[in-house]
Scaffold this motif. Structure first.
Motif, PDB file in Angstrom:
ATOM      1  N   THR A  87       0.845  -1.184   0.000  1.00 32.20           N
ATOM      2  CA  THR A  87       0.000   0.000   0.000  1.00 32.20           C
ATOM      3  C   THR A  87       0.886   1.241   0.000  1.00 32.20           C
ATOM      4  OG1 THR A  87      -1.706  -1.172   1.241  1.00 32.20           O
ATOM      5  CG2 THR A  87      -1.819   1.236   1.223  1.00 32.20           C
ATOM      6  N   ILE A  88       0.612   2.133  -0.947  1.00 29.28           N
ATOM      7  CA  ILE A  88       1.359   3.384  -1.045  1.00 29.28           C
ATOM      8  C   ILE A  88       0.362   4.539  -0.988  1.00 29.28           C
ATOM      9  CG2 ILE A  88       2.981   4.768  -2.398  1.00 29.28           C
ATOM     10  CD1 ILE A  88       3.918   2.237  -3.758  1.00 29.28           C
ATOM     11  N   ASP A  89       0.490   5.364   0.026  1.00 32.63           N
ATOM     12  CA  ASP A  89      -0.415   6.505   0.218  1.00 32.63           C
ATOM     13  C   ASP A  89      -1.880   6.071   0.166  1.00 32.63           C
ATOM     14  OD1 ASP A  89       1.746   8.159   0.517  1.00 32.63           O
ATOM     15  OD2 ASP A  89       1.659   9.012  -1.487  1.00 32.63           O
TER      16      ASP A  89
ATOM     17  N   VAL B 265       8.337   4.175   5.636  1.00 34.93           N
ATOM     18  CA  VAL B 265       7.843   2.803   5.565  1.00 34.93           C
ATOM     19  C   VAL B 265       7.448   2.388   6.972  1.00 34.93           C
ATOM     20  CG1 VAL B 265       8.359   0.416   4.957  1.00 34.93           C
ATOM     21  CG2 VAL B 265       9.373   2.291   3.625  1.00 34.93           C
ATOM     22  N   GLU B 266       6.182   2.005   7.143  1.00 35.58           N
ATOM     23  CA  GLU B 266       5.708   1.623   8.480  1.00 35.58           C
ATOM     24  C   GLU B 266       6.529   0.458   9.031  1.00 35.58           C
ATOM     25  OE1 GLU B 266       1.547   0.983   8.827  1.00 35.58           O
ATOM     26  OE2 GLU B 266       1.004   3.002   8.154  1.00 35.58           O
TER      27      GLU B 266
ATOM     28  N   VAL C 212      13.184  -2.226  -1.720  1.00 32.52           N
ATOM     29  CA  VAL C 212      12.456  -3.238  -2.493  1.00 32.52           C
ATOM     30  C   VAL C 212      11.082  -3.453  -1.873  1.00 32.52           C
ATOM     31  CG1 VAL C 212      12.468  -5.638  -3.270  1.00 32.52           C
ATOM     32  CG2 VAL C 212      14.606  -4.332  -3.183  1.00 32.52           C
ATOM     33  N   CYS C 213      10.072  -3.573  -2.697  1.00 30.15           N
ATOM     34  CA  CYS C 213       8.703  -3.766  -2.231  1.00 30.15           C
ATOM     35  C   CYS C 213       8.564  -5.126  -1.535  1.00 30.15           C
ATOM     36  CB  CYS C 213       7.720  -3.708  -3.401  1.00 30.15           C
ATOM     37  SG  CYS C 213       7.649  -2.108  -4.227  1.00 30.15           S
ATOM     38  N   GLY C 214       7.841  -5.123  -0.428  1.00 28.39           N
ATOM     39  CA  GLY C 214       7.557  -6.350   0.294  1.00 28.39           C
ATOM     40  C   GLY C 214       6.060  -6.558   0.434  1.00 28.39           C
ATOM     41  N   ASP C 215       5.654  -7.798   0.561  1.00 28.12           N
ATOM     42  CA  ASP C 215       4.232  -8.100   0.680  1.00 28.12           C
ATOM     43  C   ASP C 215       3.688  -7.530   1.992  1.00 28.12           C
ATOM     44  OD1 ASP C 215       2.119  -9.258  -0.743  1.00 28.12           O
ATOM     45  OD2 ASP C 215       2.087 -10.983   0.602  1.00 28.12           O
ATOM     46  N   GLY C 216       2.614  -6.741   1.894  1.00 28.48           N
ATOM     47  CA  GLY C 216       2.012  -6.137   3.068  1.00 28.48           C
ATOM     48  C   GLY C 216       2.661  -4.839   3.507  1.00 28.48           C
ATOM     49  N   MET C 217       3.677  -4.384   2.797  1.00 26.82           N
ATOM     50  CA  MET C 217       4.371  -3.143   3.161  1.00 26.82           C
ATOM     51  C   MET C 217       3.428  -1.950   3.032  1.00 26.82           C
ATOM     52  SD  MET C 217       7.811  -1.583   1.355  1.00 26.82           S
ATOM     53  CE  MET C 217       8.889  -2.866   1.996  1.00 26.82           C
ATOM     54  N   VAL C 218       3.570  -1.000   3.961  1.00 22.57           N
ATOM     55  CA  VAL C 218       2.772   0.229   3.925  1.00 22.57           C
ATOM     56  C   VAL C 218       3.731   1.413   3.817  1.00 22.57           C
ATOM     57  CG1 VAL C 218       1.081   1.667   5.116  1.00 22.57           C
ATOM     58  CG2 VAL C 218       0.942  -0.833   5.290  1.00 22.57           C
ATOM     59  N   VAL C 219       3.600   2.182   2.745  1.00 21.59           N
ATOM     60  CA  VAL C 219       4.518   3.276   2.446  1.00 21.59           C
ATOM     61  C   VAL C 219       3.764   4.603   2.419  1.00 21.59           C
ATOM     62  CG1 VAL C 219       6.175   4.192   0.756  1.00 21.59           C
ATOM     63  CG2 VAL C 219       5.933   1.713   1.070  1.00 21.59           C
ATOM     64  N   HIS C 220       4.403   5.632   2.953  1.00 19.31           N
ATOM     65  CA  HIS C 220       3.837   6.988   2.908  1.00 19.31           C
ATOM     66  C   HIS C 220       4.835   7.902   2.211  1.00 19.31           C
ATOM     67  CE1 HIS C 220       0.727   5.726   5.763  1.00 19.31           C
ATOM     68  NE2 HIS C 220       1.696   5.173   6.482  1.00 19.31           N
TER      69      HIS C 220
ATOM     70  N   VAL D 128      10.201   0.669  -4.551  1.00 21.71           N
ATOM     71  CA  VAL D 128       9.017   1.445  -4.174  1.00 21.71           C
ATOM     72  C   VAL D 128       8.780   2.603  -5.138  1.00 21.71           C
ATOM     73  CG1 VAL D 128       8.091   2.982  -2.385  1.00 21.71           C
ATOM     74  CG2 VAL D 128       9.130   0.808  -1.738  1.00 21.71           C
ATOM     75  N   LEU D 129       9.850   3.214  -5.627  1.00 26.44           N
ATOM     76  CA  LEU D 129       9.693   4.346  -6.542  1.00 26.44           C
ATOM     77  C   LEU D 129       8.958   3.918  -7.816  1.00 26.44           C
ATOM     78  CD1 LEU D 129      12.348   7.062  -7.203  1.00 26.44           C
ATOM     79  CD2 LEU D 129      11.086   6.086  -9.109  1.00 26.44           C
TER      80      LEU D 129
END
Length: 281
Positions: A31-33, A78-79, A91-99, A45-46
């Motif tokens: 999840t991003i924003d 990143v939470e 690197v993107c991870g499963d369930g990652m939350v990014v703001h 993530v970018l």
């Protein structure tokens, strides 16, 4: 006649064999924003944010070059991670939350931009890159404020002749290393390097070298600011006055995709056009 499905085969101990494990997924969802996005494993993530239409600012990152994460302009939160992370390297991870737009991330990027501009001449009206400069774009988007530093800027060499096709303005260079990586990766020749340290660090040619490889003009294309300019185009035409027409390079049989930038029936410059199947970037 009715038929029945035979039971699954039993193992030697008389127990029913378990069903086969599902094939591992090659995608991750994060999840991003507040927006959910699914991308292939290994995506940073970018790039994941770009698939959502979110443009995280960056200087040193280029999708066709090795990642160095040195400009720190793409920091995000990143939470469950106590520190801000460069989105180009995370690197993107499963369930990652990014703001990307939270107060902490926005402040860090604004401060980093101010630091980048500390000794920059901010001479946009006379710069060849005006109108297509990443630094100029971010400067106007963030605050467009005057510098808070009242000491003289560090001055560096202007109009440095790097080779037969490219000129360097060391004051405009933001030390992103895109040009160095382009020479190393694309041409396979280490012709550019950094020298000195701190606010006196400069881009220059490597010892005993000049910028004369066949792909030297690609350094002008990847430069995010007006530090590197092509000798045959500098001070000839403003970028926003040109029209772009997609075409194919006729220099050899490869068929690299290009854009012809022209005005009044005259071609002023040729720039690369992305085509992953032919010339990549």
């Amino acid at each position: 006649m009715s038929t029945t499905t035979p039971p699954p085969p039993a193992n030697p101990h008389g127990n029913v064999a378990p069903p086969p494990a599902p094939a591992p997924s090659n995608d991750v969802t994060l999840t991003i924003d507040g927006q959910s996005v699914t991308v292939p494993k290994g995506t940073n993530v970018l790039e994941a944010a770009r698939t959502l239409g979110l443009d995280i600012p960056a200087f040193c990152y280029h999708p066709g070059l090795p990642i160095v994460a040195q400009c720190r302009q793409c920091l995000v939160s990143v939470e469950k991670n106590p520190k801000l992370q460069p989105s180009c390297q995370q690197v993107c991870g499963d369930g990652m939350v990014v703001h990307t737009t939270d107060k902490q991330s926005a402040l860090a990027r604004q401060q980093q931009l101010e630091f980048t501009l500390l000794n920059h001449p901010v001479d946009c009206p006379i710069c060849d890159k005006a109108g297509e400069c990443t630094l100029q774009k971010l400067y106007f988007e963030h605050d467009n404020a005057d510098s808070r530093v009242d000491v003289p800027k560090v001055h560096k060499a202007k109009a440095v002749d790097l080779g037969p096709t490219v000129v360097l303005d060391q004051e405009r260079c933001i030390l992103c290393s895109r040009c160095i990586r382009t020479c190393d990766l694309v041409s396979g020749q280490h012709q550019l390097d950094f020298a000195n340290r701190g606010d006196h660090e400069i881009l220059t040619t490597a010892p005993g070298e000049q910028l004369d490889n066949p792909y030297s003009l690609n350094t002008v294309d990847v430069c995010p600011v007006g530090a590197l300019t092509a000798k045959d185009f500098r001070f000839t035409m403003r970028a926003w006055e040109l029209e772009a027409t997609p075409s194919v390079c006729n220099g050899c049989a490869t068929g690299c995709n290009i854009e012809i930038h022209h005005k009044h029936g005259r071609a002023w410059r040729l720039v690369p056009r992305h085509n992953a199947k032919v010339n990549d970037y």
